[in-house]
Design a protein around this motif. Structure first.
Motif, PDB file in Angstrom:
ATOM      1  N   VAL A 183      70.347  67.471  26.765  1.00 59.37           N
ATOM      2  CA  VAL A 183      69.690  68.444  25.887  1.00 59.37           C
ATOM      3  C   VAL A 183      68.466  67.828  25.234  1.00 59.37           C
ATOM      4  CG1 VAL A 183      69.943  69.831  23.797  1.00 59.37           C
ATOM      5  CG2 VAL A 183      71.818  69.719  25.456  1.00 59.37           C
ATOM      6  N   ASP A 184      68.594  66.580  24.793  1.00 60.53           N
ATOM      7  CA  ASP A 184      67.487  65.969  24.060  1.00 60.53           C
ATOM      8  C   ASP A 184      66.315  65.642  24.974  1.00 60.53           C
ATOM      9  OD1 ASP A 184      67.038  65.054  21.184  1.00 60.53           O
ATOM     10  OD2 ASP A 184      66.298  63.354  22.338  1.00 60.53           O
ATOM     11  N   LEU A 185      66.603  65.141  26.176  1.00 61.39           N
ATOM     12  CA  LEU A 185      65.519  64.872  27.121  1.00 61.39           C
ATOM     13  C   LEU A 185      64.793  66.154  27.499  1.00 61.39           C
ATOM     14  CD1 LEU A 185      67.027  62.187  29.528  1.00 61.39           C
ATOM     15  CD2 LEU A 185      65.157  61.893  27.912  1.00 61.39           C
ATOM     16  N   LEU A 186      65.563  67.240  27.659  1.00 58.76           N
ATOM     17  CA  LEU A 186      64.933  68.521  27.945  1.00 58.76           C
ATOM     18  C   LEU A 186      64.027  68.922  26.786  1.00 58.76           C
ATOM     19  CD1 LEU A 186      66.380  71.669  29.551  1.00 58.76           C
ATOM     20  CD2 LEU A 186      65.365  71.875  27.290  1.00 58.76           C
ATOM     21  N   GLY A 187      64.514  68.751  25.563  1.00 52.14           N
ATOM     22  CA  GLY A 187      63.712  69.097  24.401  1.00 52.14           C
ATOM     23  C   GLY A 187      62.438  68.285  24.304  1.00 52.14           C
ATOM     24  N   GLN A 188      62.533  66.982  24.608  1.00 53.70           N
ATOM     25  CA  GLN A 188      61.354  66.126  24.548  1.00 53.70           C
ATOM     26  C   GLN A 188      60.300  66.572  25.563  1.00 53.70           C
ATOM     27  OE1 GLN A 188      62.445  62.040  25.012  1.00 53.70           O
ATOM     28  NE2 GLN A 188      63.299  61.840  22.970  1.00 53.70           N
ATOM     29  N   ASN A 189      60.714  66.760  26.800  1.00 53.58           N
ATOM     30  CA  ASN A 189      59.758  67.160  27.836  1.00 53.58           C
ATOM     31  C   ASN A 189      59.205  68.560  27.591  1.00 53.58           C
ATOM     32  OD1 ASN A 189      60.078  64.736  29.076  1.00 53.58           O
ATOM     33  ND2 ASN A 189      61.115  65.510  30.889  1.00 53.58           N
ATOM     34  N   LEU A 190      60.070  69.459  27.166  1.00 48.52           N
ATOM     35  CA  LEU A 190      59.629  70.818  26.862  1.00 48.52           C
ATOM     36  C   LEU A 190      58.602  70.808  25.740  1.00 48.52           C
ATOM     37  CD1 LEU A 190      59.994  73.800  27.535  1.00 48.52           C
ATOM     38  CD2 LEU A 190      61.910  73.871  25.932  1.00 48.52           C
ATOM     39  N   GLY A 191      58.834  69.961  24.728  1.00 53.52           N
ATOM     40  CA  GLY A 191      57.890  69.854  23.630  1.00 53.52           C
ATOM     41  C   GLY A 191      56.531  69.355  24.085  1.00 53.52           C
ATOM     42  N   VAL A 227      56.710  79.372  33.308  1.00 49.75           N
ATOM     43  CA  VAL A 227      57.021  77.951  33.471  1.00 49.75           C
ATOM     44  C   VAL A 227      58.325  77.732  32.726  1.00 49.75           C
ATOM     45  CG1 VAL A 227      56.314  75.571  33.050  1.00 49.75           C
ATOM     46  CG2 VAL A 227      54.590  77.306  33.621  1.00 49.75           C
ATOM     47  N   VAL A 228      59.390  77.457  33.464  1.00 46.49           N
ATOM     48  CA  VAL A 228      60.740  77.442  32.899  1.00 46.49           C
ATOM     49  C   VAL A 228      61.367  76.059  33.082  1.00 46.49           C
ATOM     50  CG1 VAL A 228      63.051  78.451  33.060  1.00 46.49           C
ATOM     51  CG2 VAL A 228      61.024  79.904  33.320  1.00 46.49           C
ATOM     52  N   PHE A 229      62.100  75.624  32.057  1.00 43.94           N
ATOM     53  CA  PHE A 229      62.818  74.357  32.104  1.00 43.94           C
ATOM     54  C   PHE A 229      64.318  74.618  32.142  1.00 43.94           C
ATOM     55  CE2 PHE A 229      58.846  72.579  31.254  1.00 43.94           C
ATOM     56  CZ  PHE A 229      58.914  71.200  31.215  1.00 43.94           C
ATOM     57  N   CYS A 230      65.015  73.821  32.937  1.00 47.47           N
ATOM     58  CA  CYS A 230      66.469  73.945  33.000  1.00 47.47           C
ATOM     59  C   CYS A 230      67.082  72.591  33.313  1.00 47.47           C
ATOM     60  CB  CYS A 230      66.862  74.958  34.077  1.00 47.47           C
ATOM     61  SG  CYS A 230      68.642  75.312  34.134  1.00 47.47           S
TER      62      CYS A 230
END
Length: 617
Positions: free
Chosen positions: A93-101, A131-134
């Protein structure tokens, strides 16, 4: 100035946008290099638009700026008219949040969104760009698949592509869950772009039938410090490398590494920096939580001792710090450095990263240290996809009794990155035997990547009695040859004077003569350096006379024009004539027009070659 409203002025045209150029400008305005990004993005788009590429890999060094490259690649794909770009990340979750940010702050339009933001039935996907992140999580991917049914030509950009995406059940005739979900997302017209620093698994697993002939090299920027710095072929290091005995007290050596970290951080702040900075040290000894607790105790007790003047070890530890400073930095006042450490010793933080929850709670303090002396203790969760800013020390003693898995240990090189400003103050503390194993991992990695860059024939991945290329369960045994093999390099125009050059002199002399007439792609310098270093003496090397293959039978997939054969060319007849030689170099030519140099190591190194693409040459 217009005085009447006209809706036509506001309707969008179908002309391409300029998002890619705007992203490059953003980077240039921040004084960041863009040449590597331009090269990788340009080649990737050519693969799709000119070569009809549907599945390929972009490979680069660990921590070399791949996120910015993926932002620019997304921008270019949007400019090219692709409407749905899906970014897949590790199940964190946190890595996704970092990259998404980072994507959101880049100004990319449309703004990147978490997959959960598009699940509401009110969100319509057709007719708009996304542009979607998952995360690569089964439940998340299942929900996403239900939402995007009917979307055509999805582009999947898979970060850390060799993690979870390959089919772990490749040899049982079925698909592992994440692999199956991604296959469903791609459908019949999707485009898959895997991004990773360790692509061997993707090749040997035939993940999504990626075409290694279309693989894209993402070279590092000029300030990057990676394998050439930390594992140089010439053995000369430009940082503090402390090699430990292969047995002994981890606690004693861990304390010494800690004191070295304190001295280096203090020196930087007293003698180098204009403004005080916080620094971090990574302690990686095991993947077990009980060992992390032991590491915590070692670090905590040593720091508390330095903060407690009546502690029984205060004088001993303080004297060690003072002596180390005097030895390491003759230009510094050891009293001043030691006083700085003792006066600020309470400004420390010890962060244990055992699990996803630990990472969620403490990742920010670990990746961007907020305490003057930050000690990070972790296992597998810090082994992939984590960038540690201001890291100046790494205590790495994690060893394995069996084979080292090459791709895993490459990803564990957390010291790689933009360390140029403080590289000479970085310290790696590691057992000598483990450093040599790790060094060979990168030697093998260098040699393997040469085949990718040349783009000829099947890729070859190397291993030996201590190092395996990837986990054997991920190898597609229907197309991968596990026999010992050979490496080859680019074609060149054959010259008859080569035969005369190879008639006399030592093997080293012959190699030098060949290097003068063959360019870098035909006989890479790093291969010459590797052979010279590994051989020890000229007697371990044989440069065979050139061999004409024009009379060979057209069998075993022989391609005389490109000088390629599935089972290789260097055989028992050449090897048996030189029983004491380990390194064999042979030039094969097709009747005097074109030639190719082949290299074979006869020893403990195993070459693993995917034959899947041979039939499509």
């Amino acid at each position: 100035m217009t005085t009447q409203f006209d809706i036509k002025r506001f309707r969008k045209s179908d002309s391409p946008t300029d998002q890619y150029e705007r992203q490059l400008k953003r980077l240039r305005d921040s004084n960041k290099e863009v040449s590597s990004i331009e090269a990788a993005v340009g080649e990737a788009v050519r693969n799709i638009s000119k070569l009809d590429g549907r599945s390929f890999v972009i490979y680069g060094e660990p921590q070399s700026g791949k996120t910015e490259m993926m932002i620019c690649l997304s921008a270019k794909l949007l400019d090219e008219g692709f409407d749905f770009i899906l970014h897949l990340l590790n199940d964190s979750v946190d890595l996704l949040g970092q990259n998404l940010g980072r994507f959101k702050s880049s100004g990319l339009a449309p703004a990147a969104r978490n997959f959960s933001e598009i699940l509401d039935p009110a969100v319509k996907l057709n007719g708009q760009r996304h542009v979607v992140f998952c995360k690569k999580n089964g439940n998340d991917l299942r929900k996403l698949i239900d939402k995007i049914k009917g979307i055509k030509k999805i582009v999947v950009i898979d970060d850390e592509a060799d993690y979870a995406s390959p089919n772990a059940k490749i040899n049982s005739g079925s698909k592992s869950a994440i692999n199956q979900f991604i296959t469903q997302i791609l459908g019949s017209d999707g485009i898959y772009i895997g991004v990773t620093a360790t692509p061997a698994r993707l090749d040997l697993n035939n993940t999504f039938e990626n075409d290694s002939r279309l693989w894209v090299n993402f070279p590092p920027h000029s300030k990057y410090t990676g394998q050439d710095t930390f594992f140089p072929l010439d053995g000369e290091v430009n940082y503090h490398l402390t090699l430990l005995p292969d047995s002994g007290s981890d606690q004693k050596y861990a304390r010494q590494a800690l004191f070295g970290f304190l001295v280096n951080a203090a020196y930087l702040n007293l003698y180098v920096n204009n403004k005080e900075k916080n620094y971090s040290m990574l302690v990686h000894t095991s993947g077990k939580k009980v060992d992390h607790k032991s590491d915590w105790s070692t670090m905590h007790n040593a720091l508390v001792a330095l903060a407690t003047q009546d502690d029984s070890t205060f004088e001993k530890y303080t004297r060690y710090v003072w002596d180390l400073c005097k030895k390491r930095y003759p230009d510094a006042d050891p009293d001043q450095v030691t006083s700085y450490i003792l006066e600020n010793i309470a400004r420390y933080a010890i962060i244990i990263l055992n699990s996803e929850r630990d990472w969620k709670d403490n990742s920010s303090a670990a990746t961007n240290p907020t305490s003057l002396f930050t000690i990070i203790i972790g296992g597998n969760i810090v082994s992939r996809g984590v960038t540690l800013d201001n890291l100046i020390s790494m205590f790495f003693t994690r060893d394995v009794q069996h084979k080292i898995q090459q791709d895993t240990y490459i990803q564990r090189a957390r010291m790689f990155g933009s360390r140029g400003d403080y590289l000479r103050f970085f310290e790696l503390t590691i057992p000598g035997a483990l450093y040599l194993d790790w060094h060979r991992c990168f030697v093998f990695h260098r040699l393997a990547l040469s085949a990718i860059r040349e783009g000829y024939g099947s890729l070859v991945w190397l291993g030996d009695h201590r190092i395996s290329a990837i986990a054997t369960s991920s190898i597609d045994r229907s197309t991968v040859d596990l026999d010992r093999g050979e490496m080859s390099f680019s074609l060149f125009d054959y010259k008859t004077e080569i035969e005369a050059l190879l008639r006399g002199g030592s093997a080293f002399d012959k190699m030098e003569q060949l290097a003068k007439i063959l360019d870098e792609t035909a006989f890479p310098e790093y291969l010459r350096r590797y052979i010279q270093r590994m051989a020890g003496s000229s007697s371990a090397i044989v440069v065979h006379p050139p061999t004409d293959i024009s009379g060979y039978k057209d069998a075993d997939g022989l391609d005389k024009r490109n000088i390629i054969r599935k089972r290789g060319f260097i055989g028992k007849s050449q090897i048996d004539r030189h029983p004491n030689a380990l390194h064999h170099l042979v030039i094969f030519h097709n009747g005097g027009k074109k030639a190719r140099l082949f290299y074979k190591f006869v020893g403990s190194i195993q070459f693993i070659k995917n034959t899947y693409h041979d039939s499509r040459l």
